[in-house]
Design an enzyme around this catalytic site. Structure first.
Site, PDB file in Angstrom:
ATOM      1  N   VAL A  12      25.985  40.587  37.604  1.00 39.06           N
ATOM      2  CA  VAL A  12      26.475  41.296  38.804  1.00 39.06           C
ATOM      3  C   VAL A  12      25.592  42.515  39.107  1.00 39.06           C
ATOM      4  CG1 VAL A  12      28.457  42.434  39.884  1.00 39.06           C
ATOM      5  CG2 VAL A  12      28.828  40.486  38.370  1.00 39.06           C
ATOM      6  N   GLU A 124      36.727  46.186  45.169  1.00 35.94           N
ATOM      7  CA  GLU A 124      36.843  44.946  45.955  1.00 35.94           C
ATOM      8  C   GLU A 124      36.358  43.729  45.155  1.00 35.94           C
ATOM      9  OE1 GLU A 124      38.039  44.585  49.473  1.00 35.94           O
ATOM     10  OE2 GLU A 124      38.151  42.707  48.375  1.00 35.94           O
ATOM     11  N   VAL A 127      38.569  41.181  42.317  1.00 36.64           N
ATOM     12  CA  VAL A 127      39.424  40.009  42.597  1.00 36.64           C
ATOM     13  C   VAL A 127      38.720  39.123  43.617  1.00 36.64           C
ATOM     14  CG1 VAL A 127      41.657  39.198  43.440  1.00 36.64           C
ATOM     15  CG2 VAL A 127      41.521  41.368  42.220  1.00 36.64           C
ATOM     16  N   ILE A 131      35.173  37.421  48.036  1.00 39.29           N
ATOM     17  CA  ILE A 131      36.211  37.330  49.073  1.00 39.29           C
ATOM     18  C   ILE A 131      36.797  38.717  49.355  1.00 39.29           C
ATOM     19  CG2 ILE A 131      38.443  36.306  49.695  1.00 39.29           C
ATOM     20  CD1 ILE A 131      37.929  34.166  47.548  1.00 39.29           C
ATOM     21  N   GLY A 182      26.486  27.593  34.028  1.00 36.10           N
ATOM     22  CA  GLY A 182      26.522  29.063  34.001  1.00 36.10           C
ATOM     23  C   GLY A 182      27.799  29.649  34.582  1.00 36.10           C
ATOM     24  N   LYS A 200      43.705  39.609  37.602  1.00 37.20           N
ATOM     25  CA  LYS A 200      43.520  39.682  39.057  1.00 37.20           C
ATOM     26  C   LYS A 200      44.873  39.725  39.781  1.00 37.20           C
ATOM     27  CE  LYS A 200      39.046  37.377  38.767  1.00 37.20           C
ATOM     28  NZ  LYS A 200      38.380  36.074  38.656  1.00 37.20           N
ATOM     29  N   GLY A 298      30.045  34.580  40.726  1.00 33.00           N
ATOM     30  CA  GLY A 298      28.608  34.391  40.981  1.00 33.00           C
ATOM     31  C   GLY A 298      27.918  35.694  41.325  1.00 33.00           C
TER      32      GLY A 298
HETATM   33  N1  HSE Z   1      35.018  34.269  35.111  1.00 36.60           N
HETATM   34  C1  HSE Z   1      35.434  34.575  36.431  1.00 36.60           C
HETATM   35  C2  HSE Z   1      35.748  33.280  37.189  1.00 36.60           C
HETATM   36  C3  HSE Z   1      34.366  35.355  37.126  1.00 36.60           C
HETATM   37  O1  HSE Z   1      35.377  32.202  36.705  1.00 36.60           O
HETATM   38  O2  HSE Z   1      36.384  33.324  38.230  1.00 36.60           O
HETATM   39  C4  HSE Z   1      34.789  36.044  38.379  1.00 36.60           C
HETATM   40  O3  HSE Z   1      35.813  36.964  38.169  1.00 36.60           O
END
Ligand code: HSE
Length: 412
Positions: A12, A124, A127, A131, A182, A200, A298
């Site tokens: 990220v 933001e 979660v 989005i 990945g 979340k 991602g």
């Molecule tokens: N490991 C989380 C998923 C990454 O697969 O949604 C994003 O929060």
């Protein structure tokens, strides 16, 4: 010049730097002043990076630099990230993050510190990856009483379930594929056991209902015990299995929150959300249902949300962006899931399965049996009526004396 720092140069973090630098000119225009990334903090060396000259290893460099107004914490975890975030906010620097574990655990406290120091803590990206959901919930939908939030909040498990449903791949094989692509971590526990989705839904519930809902108080079950047999029974009855996080306000004012796999009717919008995509339905008393859909994980999708928060902070310096909820050590307002009502899909195994049918009907009343091609004689699958979950479990405990309860999955 407005200066930003990024803590953590992993997936990220590197995505955040890449997107920010790529769009720096238009971002500067949006803010109305030039902006730049001055520091990137990571303990590792990146000599070949085009941003190698901005790499630092000492957090104090960022903390003590008066030029730094906004910091993106994308290091993850709740130890260093907590310490760094707290100290940055106390120094009046705004912090933006994708760190759902930290927001779910310490969100109320960090938001309070931010308010007290006239800066912002925005998340933001925590979660739904790319989005937009936190800001719409906090702003555009603020005129509503939020009746319910429900959705697919984890990309990895949605990918695995999609492979099981579409390609009849076993859970283990689908998990391996998710890791090869990945999506899943080397240790995929937090994803497959539902913990990631739980954090979340706690963040969304805390925001919607104004009180911190802690993950430890939310019932959470993952997808590790779902078999292809369950997928087939569900499909024959007109459902797909999805990992759903939901939070809602009950008539008595209490909050029900839960993360678990559910049988979702094929004509429901969430049933067609596949692969690593996430979708969240928010139901407001004015707006009705609103669906938020997009890439929930991602590098660049998540960076999109982080950079959006950076821009918001830079545009609104010295102004607190009313994002908050109250600390609540007392979690009595979160109901025990056993006290809520649901219908469930059940698969049992017993040598005399057919002979158990009348006893099962007596326990549950009107229920629906489901078939699958080549169903073994020692197997039965059925869907119960809507009942209090504690009563369903009592019945299943009695049934377990004569049969193995192979699966219990809640209906959507
Ligand atoms: N490991 C989380 C998923 C990454 O697969 O949604 C994003 O929060």
């Amino acid at each position: 010049m407005q200066n930003v720092a990024v803590i953590g140069y992993g997936v990220v973090g590197s995505g955040t730097v890449e997107l920010f630098m790529k769009n720096r000119e238009s971002i500067s225009q949006k803010i109305g002043r030039d902006c730049d990334i001055k520091y990137i903090l990571d303990l590792r060396d990146f000599p070949d990076s085009p941003f190698a000259d901005r790499m630092v290893k000492d957090f104090e460099t960022i903390l003590n630099d008066k030029d730094i107004e906004v910091v993106a914490e994308v290091v993850g975890g709740t130890t260093f990230a907590y310490d760094y975030t707290k100290r940055l906010l106390e120094a009046g620097k705004s912090v933006v993050t994708s760190n759902k574990a930290l927001v779910a655990e310490k969100g109320a406290e960090l938001l309070k510190i931010a308010r007290e120091h006239n800066c912002n803590y925005l998340f933001e990206a925590s979660v739904g990856g790319g989005i937009p959901i936190i800001r719409p919930l906090n702003k555009c939908l603020a005129g509503n009483e939020i009746l319910k939030i429900s959705g697919i909040l984890n990309g990895t498990t949605n990918f695995i379930l999609t492979k099981m449903i579409r390609d009849q791949m076993s859970f283990d094989d689908a998990l391996k594929l998710a890791q090869q692509n990945g999506y899943a971590e080397a240790d995929p526990t937090a994803d497959v056991e539902g913990e990631d989705a739980c954090r979340k839904i706690c963040i969304l519930g805390s925001l919607a209902y104004g009180k911190h809902i802690y993950p430890d108080h939310v019932h959470c079950s993952g997808i590790t015990r779902i078999t292809l047999d369950d997928v087939e029974y569900a499909g024959n009855a007109g459902y797909v299995i999805k990992l759903i996080g939901s939070v809602k306000k009950l008539e008595n004012g209490k909050i029900s929150a839960i993360v678990c796999p559910r049988l979702v009717p094929k004509d429901n919008m969430l049933a067609n959300v596949d692969d690593v995509y996430n979708a969240i339905t928010v139901t407001g008393d004015g707006v009705g249902d609103v669906l938020f859909y997009g890439q929930g994980a991602g590098k660049l999708p998540t960076a999109s949300a982080v950079v959006g928060d950076i821009i918001d902070c830079l545009k609104h310096q010295q102004r607190v962006l009313a994002l908050s909820w109250k600390e609540s050590e007392d979690q009595d307002f979160v109901v025990n899931y056993k006290e809520t009502e649901t219908a469930v899909y059940v698969r049992i195994k017993a040598d005399d399965a057919e002979n158990l049918k009348s006893a099962i009907s007596e326990m549950f009343g009107k229920l629906m049996y489901i078939e699958r091609a080549g169903r073994p004689e020692n197997e039965l699958a059925f869907i119960t009526p809507v009942m209090k979950e504690a009563d369903i479990d009592s019945n299943l405990t009695i049934l377990s004396h004569s049969a193995e309860i192979a699966s219990k999955i809640r209906m959507y």
